[in-house]
Design a protein around this motif. Sequence first.
Motif, short mmCIF file in Angstrom:
data_model
loop_
_atom_site.label_atom_id
_atom_site.label_comp_id
_atom_site.label_asym_id
_atom_site.label_seq_id
_atom_site.Cartn_x
_atom_site.Cartn_y
_atom_site.Cartn_z
N ALA A 65 0.81 -1.22 0.00
CA ALA A 65 0.00 0.00 0.00
C ALA A 65 0.84 1.27 0.00
O ALA A 65 0.30 2.36 0.18
CB ALA A 65 -0.94 -0.01 1.20
N GLU A 66 2.13 1.15 -0.22
CA GLU A 66 3.00 2.33 -0.14
C GLU A 66 2.59 3.43 -1.13
O GLU A 66 2.74 4.61 -0.84
CB GLU A 66 4.45 1.93 -0.39
N SER A 67 2.04 3.03 -2.27
CA SER A 67 1.71 4.02 -3.30
C SER A 67 0.59 4.97 -2.87
O SER A 67 0.48 6.08 -3.42
CB SER A 67 1.31 3.32 -4.60
N ILE A 68 -0.25 4.57 -1.92
CA ILE A 68 -1.35 5.44 -1.52
C ILE A 68 -1.05 6.22 -0.23
O ILE A 68 -1.86 7.03 0.20
CB ILE A 68 -2.67 4.66 -1.35
N VAL A 69 0.11 5.98 0.35
CA VAL A 69 0.47 6.67 1.59
C VAL A 69 0.44 8.20 1.44
O VAL A 69 -0.12 8.90 2.29
CB VAL A 69 1.85 6.20 2.11
N PRO A 70 1.00 8.78 0.36
CA PRO A 70 0.95 10.24 0.24
C PRO A 70 -0.48 10.79 0.20
O PRO A 70 -0.75 11.84 0.78
CB PRO A 70 1.68 10.51 -1.09
N SER A 71 -1.39 10.06 -0.45
CA SER A 71 -2.78 10.52 -0.53
C SER A 71 -3.45 10.46 0.84
O SER A 71 -4.16 11.40 1.24
CB SER A 71 -3.56 9.67 -1.53
N VAL A 72 -3.22 9.37 1.56
CA VAL A 72 -3.80 9.24 2.90
C VAL A 72 -3.23 10.32 3.81
O VAL A 72 -3.97 10.96 4.58
CB VAL A 72 -3.51 7.84 3.48
N GLU A 73 -1.93 10.55 3.72
CA GLU A 73 -1.28 11.56 4.55
C GLU A 73 -1.86 12.94 4.29
O GLU A 73 -2.10 13.72 5.22
CB GLU A 73 0.22 11.57 4.27
#
Length: 223
Positions: free
Chosen positions: A203-211
């Motif tokens: 799920a690393e690719s969605i971390v910036p969006s969640v952050e």
Amino acid sequence: MKVGMLFPGFGSQFVGMGKEIYDNSRIVQEYFEEASNCANINFVKLCFASSDAELALISNAYLALFLTTVSTAAAVKEIGFEMDIVAGYGVGEIAAICATKGLSFPDGIYLLTKISQFYSELISRLDLKSVLVVGLDLKELKKILEDINTETSFAEIVGFNSDVEFIITGHSQVVDQIIIQAKKLRAKCINQSVDAGLYSKLAESIVPSVEMYLEKIDFKDTT
């Protein structure tokens, strides 16, 4: 007497959850009404009259669990119980923070709507599979993963249920190979929801969006 409350995560949902307390608590009914207005979802229908498959969709389950558990906590408080400690797993972490006034209920709905959207999009573009492996110890399972994983195709242990019971999530072709090797060692393999794999580097690719959306929330000190 001290009171603690544990808020569950994805996988705990079931059709009819919260029905009895909804029928008997006006405050719970008010939470359902507010959530339906915020998310434009009929939560009475979703929680009490849908199907297991519909409720299990991440976009539905996250919000339904959050609503049901936060409203239940409010009903518990209303009859005189104050929580001394809370804990949660996954979506339950957000519910625990909300129940102790760390964020508002509408903000919780907003945040989980976005997170579930990101997770759903991730699952739709990645060919993932998750399985519960029962009967191998950690050393045996790690050896299988080391022999099969590559830089671009891999699986990870994402759940440690016991010394001989683990949840594996990863690219489908890799998980299929792991199942074959595990069964050769007489392990039992049971298919699981891929949601567990979202708590991994998959799920690393969605971390910036969640952050980005976490930073928009007005978090406060909990009670």
